[in-house]
Design a protein around this motif. Structure first.
Motif, mmCIF file in Angstrom:
data_model
loop_
_atom_site.group_PDB
_atom_site.id
_atom_site.type_symbol
_atom_site.label_atom_id
_atom_site.label_comp_id
_atom_site.label_asym_id
_atom_site.label_seq_id
_atom_site.Cartn_x
_atom_site.Cartn_y
_atom_site.Cartn_z
ATOM 1 N N CYS A 95 -41.999 60.692 -88.325
ATOM 2 C CA CYS A 95 -41.909 61.303 -89.465
ATOM 3 C C CYS A 95 -41.273 62.406 -89.659
ATOM 4 C CB CYS A 95 -42.857 61.765 -90.394
ATOM 5 S SG CYS A 95 -42.515 62.410 -92.485
ATOM 6 N N ASN A 96 -40.397 63.552 -90.255
ATOM 7 C CA ASN A 96 -39.381 64.755 -90.273
ATOM 8 C C ASN A 96 -39.376 65.557 -91.656
ATOM 9 O OD1 ASN A 96 -36.644 66.478 -90.618
ATOM 10 N ND2 ASN A 96 -37.499 66.607 -88.665
ATOM 11 N N ALA A 97 -39.412 66.555 -91.492
ATOM 12 C CA ALA A 97 -39.612 67.331 -92.587
ATOM 13 C C ALA A 97 -38.570 68.330 -92.899
ATOM 14 C CB ALA A 97 -40.769 67.463 -93.622
ATOM 15 N N GLU A 98 -37.475 68.620 -93.865
ATOM 16 C CA GLU A 98 -36.876 69.868 -93.913
ATOM 17 C C GLU A 98 -37.319 70.092 -95.315
ATOM 18 O OE1 GLU A 98 -33.751 68.668 -90.367
ATOM 19 O OE2 GLU A 98 -34.013 70.510 -92.162
ATOM 20 N N SER A 99 -37.540 71.315 -94.624
ATOM 21 C CA SER A 99 -38.228 72.689 -95.797
ATOM 22 C C SER A 99 -37.351 73.735 -95.613
ATOM 23 C CB SER A 99 -39.485 72.568 -94.975
ATOM 24 O OG SER A 99 -40.271 72.893 -94.393
ATOM 25 N N ILE A 100 -38.479 74.140 -96.429
ATOM 26 C CA ILE A 100 -37.778 75.587 -97.058
ATOM 27 C C ILE A 100 -39.060 77.169 -96.684
ATOM 28 C CG2 ILE A 100 -37.000 77.907 -97.917
ATOM 29 C CD1 ILE A 100 -35.036 75.782 -98.004
ATOM 30 N N ASN A 101 -38.846 77.521 -95.607
ATOM 31 C CA ASN A 101 -40.349 78.135 -94.849
ATOM 32 C C ASN A 101 -40.689 79.139 -96.275
ATOM 33 O OD1 ASN A 101 -41.011 81.413 -93.446
ATOM 34 N ND2 ASN A 101 -41.742 79.011 -92.043
ATOM 35 N N MET A 102 -41.932 79.421 -96.653
ATOM 36 C CA MET A 102 -42.293 80.012 -97.693
ATOM 37 C C MET A 102 -41.760 81.773 -97.288
ATOM 38 S SD MET A 102 -43.772 80.430 -100.845
ATOM 39 C CE MET A 102 -45.061 78.820 -101.116
ATOM 40 N N LEU A 103 -42.250 82.343 -95.887
ATOM 41 C CA LEU A 103 -42.121 83.851 -95.200
ATOM 42 C C LEU A 103 -40.348 83.773 -95.765
ATOM 43 C CD1 LEU A 103 -45.360 83.373 -95.052
ATOM 44 C CD2 LEU A 103 -44.626 84.866 -93.188
ATOM 45 N N SER A 104 -39.923 82.675 -94.938
ATOM 46 C CA SER A 104 -38.098 83.638 -94.426
ATOM 47 C C SER A 104 -37.404 82.932 -95.388
ATOM 48 C CB SER A 104 -37.773 83.016 -93.156
ATOM 49 O OG SER A 104 -38.137 82.134 -92.962
ATOM 50 N N MET A 105 -38.214 81.701 -96.101
ATOM 51 C CA MET A 105 -37.036 80.783 -96.860
ATOM 52 C C MET A 105 -35.769 80.680 -96.543
ATOM 53 S SD MET A 105 -38.481 81.294 -99.669
ATOM 54 C CE MET A 105 -37.514 81.033 -100.667
ATOM 55 N N VAL A 106 -35.799 80.446 -94.965
ATOM 56 C CA VAL A 106 -35.192 79.296 -94.491
ATOM 57 C C VAL A 106 -35.345 78.355 -94.473
ATOM 58 C CG1 VAL A 106 -33.989 81.719 -92.988
ATOM 59 C CG2 VAL A 106 -35.645 80.157 -92.260
ATOM 60 N N ARG A 107 -34.192 77.593 -94.019
ATOM 61 C CA ARG A 107 -34.598 76.104 -93.849
ATOM 62 C C ARG A 107 -34.941 75.729 -92.632
ATOM 63 N NH1 ARG A 107 -31.500 71.118 -97.182
ATOM 64 N NH2 ARG A 107 -31.694 69.634 -96.189
ATOM 65 N N VAL A 108 -35.754 74.713 -92.125
ATOM 66 C CA VAL A 108 -36.641 74.830 -91.034
ATOM 67 C C VAL A 108 -36.999 73.152 -90.905
ATOM 68 C CG1 VAL A 108 -37.654 76.764 -90.642
ATOM 69 C CG2 VAL A 108 -38.925 74.811 -91.515
ATOM 70 N N SER A 109 -37.032 72.602 -89.525
ATOM 71 C CA SER A 109 -36.877 70.914 -89.391
ATOM 72 C C SER A 109 -38.140 70.583 -88.854
ATOM 73 C CB SER A 109 -36.220 70.097 -88.714
ATOM 74 O OG SER A 109 -36.043 69.345 -88.337
ATOM 75 N N THR A 110 -39.542 70.157 -89.444
ATOM 76 C CA THR A 110 -40.594 70.018 -88.610
ATOM 77 C C THR A 110 -40.910 69.046 -88.500
ATOM 78 O OG1 THR A 110 -41.870 71.962 -90.073
ATOM 79 C CG2 THR A 110 -42.645 70.493 -89.156
#
Length: 121
Positions: A95-110
């Motif tokens: 599974c992969n999720a592209e999310s917006i980090n709560m702290l940095s507000m940048v898009r990250v892949s997990t």
């Protein structure tokens, strides 16, 4: 940090079905896109199915008509319903999720930890 936990893999006979689940937890603003990737031993990881936050789906040609990706936004969970499974579907599914980090507000892949799907008689 976003953590993804996968479940639902296992051993099934050809023609059988499985449903994979992937639940996101941690600190994030939103998930913009989900993807299910798969990788067989000695092969490249490939995208099997994806869904955007707007609900647009995309499938690999090899799984079209057999796999369905869906999401439950309230539960921050994505699913992969796999029907009419074939031996060539055997792989570790990630599974992969592209999310917006709560702290940095940048898009990250997990990535999730992966779950084994084996299709064999």
């Amino acid at each position: 940090q976003v953590q993804l936990v996968e479940s639902g893999g296992g051993l099934v006979q050809p023609g059988g079905s499985l449903r994979l689940s992937c639940a996101a937890s941690g600190s994030f603003f939103s998930i913009k896109a989900w993807g299910w990737y798969r990788q067989a031993p000695g092969k490249q990881r490939e995208l099997a199915a994806a869904i955007t936050s707007g609900g647009t789906t995309n499938y690999a040609d090899s799984v079209k008509g057999r796999f369905t990706i869906s999401r439950d936004s309230a539960k921050n969970t994505v699913y992969l319903q796999m029907n009419s499974l074939k031996p060539e579907d055997t792989a570790v599914y990630y599974c992969n999720a592209e999310s917006i980090n709560m702290l940095s507000m940048v898009r990250v892949s997990t990535w999730g930890q992966g779950t084994q799907v084996t299709v064999s008689s």
